[in-house]
Motif scaffolding. Structure first.
Motif, PDB file in Angstrom:
ATOM      1  N   ALA A  43       0.962  -1.167   0.039  1.00 31.16           N
ATOM      2  CA  ALA A  43       0.023  -0.005   0.057  1.00 31.16           C
ATOM      3  C   ALA A  43       1.130   1.227   0.073  1.00 31.16           C
ATOM      4  N   ILE A  44       0.543   2.297  -0.885  1.00 33.23           N
ATOM      5  CA  ILE A  44       1.512   3.331  -1.037  1.00 33.23           C
ATOM      6  C   ILE A  44       0.435   4.350  -0.585  1.00 33.23           C
ATOM      7  N   ILE A  45       0.755   5.109   0.391  1.00 33.74           N
ATOM      8  CA  ILE A  45      -0.149   6.297   0.994  1.00 33.74           C
ATOM      9  C   ILE A  45       0.601   7.613   1.143  1.00 33.74           C
ATOM     10  N   HIS A  46      -0.021   8.447   0.768  1.00 34.29           N
ATOM     11  CA  HIS A  46       0.778   9.923   0.769  1.00 34.29           C
ATOM     12  C   HIS A  46       0.390  10.256   2.226  1.00 34.29           C
ATOM     13  N   GLU A  47       1.449  10.927   2.726  1.00 33.11           N
ATOM     14  CA  GLU A  47       1.470  11.667   4.087  1.00 33.11           C
ATOM     15  C   GLU A  47       0.099  12.256   4.134  1.00 33.11           C
ATOM     16  N   ALA A  48      -0.316  13.081   3.301  1.00 32.38           N
ATOM     17  CA  ALA A  48      -1.361  14.053   3.177  1.00 32.38           C
ATOM     18  C   ALA A  48      -2.571  13.186   3.584  1.00 32.38           C
ATOM     19  N   ALA A  49      -2.741  11.972   2.982  1.00 28.69           N
ATOM     20  CA  ALA A  49      -3.836  11.274   3.392  1.00 28.69           C
ATOM     21  C   ALA A  49      -3.881  10.709   4.673  1.00 28.69           C
ATOM     22  N   ASP A  84      -5.670   0.479  -7.918  1.00 26.17           N
ATOM     23  CA  ASP A  84      -5.439  -0.871  -7.517  1.00 26.17           C
ATOM     24  C   ASP A  84      -4.877  -1.617  -8.377  1.00 26.17           C
ATOM     25  N   TYR A  85      -3.864  -2.197  -8.208  1.00 24.67           N
ATOM     26  CA  TYR A  85      -3.011  -2.859  -9.378  1.00 24.67           C
ATOM     27  C   TYR A  85      -3.085  -4.406  -8.880  1.00 24.67           C
ATOM     28  N   ALA A  86      -3.487  -5.124  -9.650  1.00 18.10           N
ATOM     29  CA  ALA A  86      -3.629  -6.593  -9.156  1.00 18.10           C
ATOM     30  C   ALA A  86      -2.562  -7.226 -10.344  1.00 18.10           C
ATOM     31  N   HIS A  87      -1.660  -7.939  -9.679  1.00 18.88           N
ATOM     32  CA  HIS A  87      -0.763  -8.969 -10.745  1.00 18.88           C
ATOM     33  C   HIS A  87      -0.497 -10.042 -10.123  1.00 18.88           C
ATOM     34  N   GLY A  88      -0.044 -10.981 -10.957  1.00 14.97           N
ATOM     35  CA  GLY A  88       0.260 -12.342 -10.614  1.00 14.97           C
ATOM     36  C   GLY A  88       1.024 -13.155 -11.402  1.00 14.97           C
ATOM     37  N   PRO A  89       1.139 -14.180 -11.405  1.00 13.04           N
ATOM     38  CA  PRO A  89       1.864 -15.272 -12.332  1.00 13.04           C
ATOM     39  C   PRO A  89       1.320 -15.385 -13.527  1.00 13.04           C
ATOM     40  N   GLN A 130      -7.475  -0.868 -11.495  1.00 10.30           N
ATOM     41  CA  GLN A 130      -8.767  -0.544 -11.192  1.00 10.30           C
ATOM     42  C   GLN A 130      -8.495   1.032 -10.736  1.00 10.30           C
ATOM     43  N   LEU A 131      -9.239   1.950 -11.612  1.00  5.97           N
ATOM     44  CA  LEU A 131      -9.059   3.425 -11.155  1.00  5.97           C
ATOM     45  C   LEU A 131     -10.278   3.736 -10.443  1.00  5.97           C
ATOM     46  N   ASP A 132     -10.217   4.528  -9.654  1.00  7.71           N
ATOM     47  CA  ASP A 132     -11.372   5.147  -9.064  1.00  7.71           C
ATOM     48  C   ASP A 132     -11.503   6.510  -9.519  1.00  7.71           C
TER      49      ASP A 132
END
Length: 138
Positions: free
Chosen positions: A25-31, A78-83, A91-93
Motif C-alpha cells: 500500500a502506497i499512501i501519501h502523508e497528506a491522506a 489498485d493494481y493486481a498482478h500475479g503469475p 482499477q481506477l477510481d
C-alpha cells in the motif's frame, strides 16, 4: 427413563492453508493527516493501518511531504498482478465510477507510475514510524 444418544460430529475437511498474496500500500502523508470522520475515526483508521503493516505479507509505504516530486494518476489506483500476466488488472477510481483496465499498454503505463511512486516512498519501517507519530498527533 430418558435415553439420550449423541450423533457423531461431522468432520469437515479443511482446504490446505495458502499463503496470502503480497500487498503493498502506497499512501501519501497528506491522506494520513486528513482526519475524515473526526479524531476517533482517524485514530482508529491509523491504528488499523499500523496493525495491517505488521502482517508479513503487507508492506505499507508512505510518501512523505518532504519527498521529491512523483508521478500520480490523480485518483485511487489498485493494481493486481500475479503469475499469469494476461490476468493483470488495474482499477481506477474516478469521479464517474470505477474503471477496470487490462490492456497491456495501459497496464505498462500504470505499472511505471506505481514503480516511480514507490521510489518516492519511505521504506516500511520508517513508514510505520511516521504513521505512529501521526497517530500520536491525532
Amino acid at each position: 427413563m430418558f435415553n439420550r444418544t449423541r450423533k457423531p460430529k461431522r468432520v469437515r475437511a479443511t482446504p490446505p492453508q495458502r499463503e496470502p498474496p503480497q500487498c503493498t500500500a502506497i499512501i501519501h502523508e497528506a491522506a494520513l493527516r486528513m482526519g475524515f470522520g473526526g479524531r476517533e475515526v482517524a485514530r482508529a483508521q491509523l491504528d488499523h493501518v499500523m496493525k495491517m503493516s505488521e502482517q508479513p505479507h503487507v508492506a505499507v509505504r508512505v510518501i512523505p511531504f518532504y519527498g521529491t516530486a512523483f508521478p500520480t494518476v490523480g485518483h485511487g489506483l489498485d493494481y493486481a498482478h500475479g503469475p499469469v500476466p494476461a490476468l493483470n488488472t488495474a482499477q481506477l477510481d474516478a469521479a464517474h465510477g470505477s474503471e477496470l483496465i487490462d490492456s497491456v499498454a495501459q497496464l505498462a503505463k500504470y505499472r511505471l507510475i506505481l514503480d516511480r511512486m514507490e521510489q518516492a516512498t519511505l521504506e516500511p519501517a520508517p513508514s510505520r514510524d511516521l504513521i505512529h507519530r501521526i497517530t500520536q498527533d491525532t
